[in-house]
Design an enzyme around this catalytic site. Structure first.
Site, PDB file in Angstrom:
ATOM      1  CB  SER A 100       7.187 -61.936  14.129  1.00  0.00           C
ATOM      2  OG  SER A 100       8.032 -60.857  14.472  1.00  0.00           O
TER       3      SER A 100
ATOM      4  CE1 TYR B  57       4.128 -58.023  11.542  1.00  0.00           C
ATOM      5  CE2 TYR B  57       5.421 -58.340  13.545  1.00  0.00           C
ATOM      6  CZ  TYR B  57       5.228 -58.554  12.189  1.00  0.00           C
ATOM      7  OH  TYR B  57       6.141 -59.318  11.483  1.00  0.00           O
TER       8      TYR B  57
END
Ligand code: NAD
Length: 257
Positions: free
Chosen positions: A139, A152
């Site tokens: 990401s 995350y």
């Protein structure tokens, strides 16, 4: 480019980016293995649909990516694994002092440790067949941070680091390992954040998308699952044979800021 005869295993692929990648790789001739932890009729139907549309063999295999033994068993059940796409991922947003411990554990397990287990199981299979591609869907949050996303961001940075290690351990073999770092892609994972954000900021949907979700994405456009599938196909091509141990951002300029 053609992946005819190769098998691609895509974790977390009954929705969103994983499903988009599976569809794109199947279009290039790869047999695909879809995965999630749900095992619903719809999951098997997705595999049937891909097989019908493209003529490849497409199978659905249930495995819970929060469990190491199931991650390894997914590769064993797949039988072949030339292309491994570590894509399964979940999100939770909370300040670190209130971040639920069970959410932290689940995000680290699903978003990061699953890639350790599947890669450990897949590398011997790739070595036996003499070719392999490990592609980790990290990401923009594998390269930068945002508040309230501690688990995350930690997991995605971990995935980027592990990608480099796998690349070094396979450097003299016809195997590469890379991470793709998407910015925002309009998938169920992102769609579910929109109503809460509309309420929180008293904004309409369009304003939330432009000023909140895409605030850090200079293109002001979502990346698409087809573009991510195309990036995976490129990393499987001969042109990418010397690309290993690195990240490719598909983020509309996010990480240029
Ligand atoms: P999504 O919610 O549509 O898909 C997540 C997938 O993971 C689903 O197929 C789900 O079944 C699977 N999954 C969740 N928990 C699982 C488990 N325990 N075992 C097996 N499968 C499980 O989300 P998405 O947006 O398509 O996200 C896919 C990946 O892309 C994630 O790793 C995510 O972090 C990453 N990503 C997404 C975006 C975005 O904007 N959507 C941006 C950057 C990175």
């Amino acid at each position: 480019m053609s992946l005819k005869g190769k098998t691609a295993v895509i974790t977390g692929s009954n929705s969103g980016i994983g499903l988009g990648i599976a569809r794109e790789l199947a279009k290039t001739g790869a047999h695909v293995v879809l995965n999630s932890f749900t095992d619903r009729d719809e999951d098997h139907a997705l595999a049937d649909e891909i097989a019908k549309e493209t003529g490849v063999t497409a199978r659905y295999i249930k495995a819970d990516m929060s469990k190491g033994d199931e991650c390894r068993d997914l590769i064993a059940q797949a039988g072949a694994c030339d292309v491994l796409i570590n894509n399964a991922g979940v999100q939770n947003v909370d300040p670190i002092e209130n971040f639920p411990v069970e959410k932290w554990d689940a995000i680290i397990a699903i978003n990061m440790s699953s890639a350790f287990h599947t890669t450990a199981a897949a590398l011997p299979v790739m070595r036996a067949s003499g070719w392999g591609r490990v592609i980790n869907i990290a990401s923009a949050h594998g390269l930068t941070a945002s508040p309230f996303k501690s688990a995350y961001v930690a997991a995605k940075h971990g995935v980027v680091g592990m990608t480099k290690v796998v690349a070094l351990e396979t450097a003299e073999e016809p195997i590469t390992a890379n991470a793709i770092c998407p910015g925002y892609v309009l998938t169920p994972l992102v769609e579910t954040q929109i109503p809460d954000t509309m309420k929180e900021y008293d904004m309409d949907r369009e304003t939330v998308i432009r000023d909140v979700l895409l605030a850090r994405q200079p293109s002001k456009e979502f990346a698409t699952v087809e573009q991510l599938g195309g990036t995976c196909a490129f990393l499987c091509s001969d042109a990418a044979a010397q690309i290993t141990g690195t990240t490719i951002s598909v983020d509309g300029g996010w990480t240029a800021l």
